[in-house]
Scaffold this active site. Structure first.
Site, short mmCIF file in Angstrom:
data_model
loop_
_atom_site.label_atom_id
_atom_site.label_comp_id
_atom_site.label_asym_id
_atom_site.label_seq_id
_atom_site.Cartn_x
_atom_site.Cartn_y
_atom_site.Cartn_z
N LYS A 132 9.36 -11.68 3.73
CA LYS A 132 9.10 -10.60 2.79
C LYS A 132 10.02 -10.77 1.59
O LYS A 132 11.21 -11.03 1.76
CB LYS A 132 9.38 -9.26 3.48
CG LYS A 132 9.34 -8.03 2.59
CD LYS A 132 9.66 -6.80 3.43
CE LYS A 132 9.75 -5.54 2.58
NZ LYS A 132 9.98 -4.33 3.41
N ARG A 150 10.68 5.72 8.32
CA ARG A 150 11.42 6.56 7.38
C ARG A 150 11.17 8.04 7.62
O ARG A 150 11.69 8.88 6.88
CB ARG A 150 11.03 6.21 5.94
CG ARG A 150 11.32 4.78 5.54
CD ARG A 150 10.97 4.54 4.08
NE ARG A 150 10.94 3.12 3.77
CZ ARG A 150 10.59 2.62 2.59
NH1 ARG A 150 10.24 3.44 1.62
NH2 ARG A 150 10.58 1.31 2.38
N THR A 199 10.84 -1.16 7.88
CA THR A 199 12.21 -0.64 7.77
C THR A 199 12.98 -0.83 9.07
O THR A 199 13.77 0.03 9.47
CB THR A 199 12.23 0.84 7.33
OG1 THR A 199 11.16 1.09 6.42
CG2 THR A 199 13.54 1.15 6.61
N GLU A 222 1.54 -1.42 7.83
CA GLU A 222 2.98 -1.31 8.04
C GLU A 222 3.40 0.16 7.97
O GLU A 222 3.31 0.78 6.92
CB GLU A 222 3.76 -2.11 6.99
CG GLU A 222 5.27 -1.95 7.12
CD GLU A 222 6.04 -2.53 5.95
OE1 GLU A 222 7.21 -2.14 5.76
OE2 GLU A 222 5.49 -3.38 5.22
#
Length: 213
Positions: free
Chosen positions: A134, A51, A74, A47
């Site tokens: 998640k 960011r 994200t 993953e």
């Protein structure tokens, strides 16, 4: 892509290894050797969080590494989904879930691991057809005891807890029947990445891949 297909694919990815590395990569030149080290260590599902300015380029490089499955973390907006898909991500991860985000993932056929921290959030996603979620932020939301409690009335939902998961507490999560894997950043610490110490990262990955056995 239907929610059922998305959840099925997310389950397949989460079942590849007990830990999904959560990666914050500043330098795209590190992408390929980092992915190779993690995959060699037994952690093929990666993953890459959106960011950093380099994140999309990192995804593009990692997507070329044999044996890996690279996703974008994200995801917050439909634009994030489009950019991640174009970069080569084959799954997405979000800290929460909005209808716009889910709609975008379904339209672009990007399997989504949507975030939930409460029973109500999990139930809402289940109502849309998503049963692989998640759990975020895991430790701040009560940790393994909270996730165990959610599993009582909602046994049909499986989770990938992320956020505060470490070698010290990972086993407590992985021992739960409603946990398929956990997300962790400790397998790719910034100092080792900066030093190009891929052997050390591979060693961390091997230790993580043995968790839950």
């Amino acid at each position: 892509m239907t929610p059922q297909d998305a959840s099925r694919r997310a389950r397949d990815i989460c079942g590849m290894a007990p830990i999904v590395p959560v990666l914050v990569v500043e330098d795209a030149s590190k992408a390929r050797p980092l992915a190779e080290a993690l995959i060699a260590g037994g952690l093929p599902a990666l993953e890459v969080t959106l960011r950093t300015p380099a994140a999309l380029e990192v995804i593009a490089h990692m997507a070329q590494v044999k044996g890996g499955v690279v996703g974008a973390g994200t995801l917050v907006t439909p634009d994030d989904v489009r950019a991640a898909k174009e970069a080569g991500a084959t799954f997405g991860v979000s800290p929460g879930a909005t209808d716009d985000l889910i709609d975008a993932c379904e339209a672009l056929e990007l399997p989504l691991l949507a975030g939930a921290a409460t029973a109500s959030e999990a139930m809402r996603l289940l109502a849309r057809g998503y049963d692989m979620l998640k759990f975020f932020p895991a430790e701040a939301s009560g940790g393994a005891p909270a996730l165990k409690a959610i599993g009582g009335p909602l046994p049909q939902i499986s989770f990938c807890p992320t956020g505060g998961v470490s070698p010290a507490n990972a086993q407590s999560y992985l021992a739960l029947p409603n946990v398929l894997c956990a997300g962790g950043s400790w397998v790719a610490p910034a100092d080792l990445v900066a030093q190009n110490d891929w052997a050390a990262i591979e060693s961390l990955a091997k230790a993580a891949s043995a968790l839950g056995q």
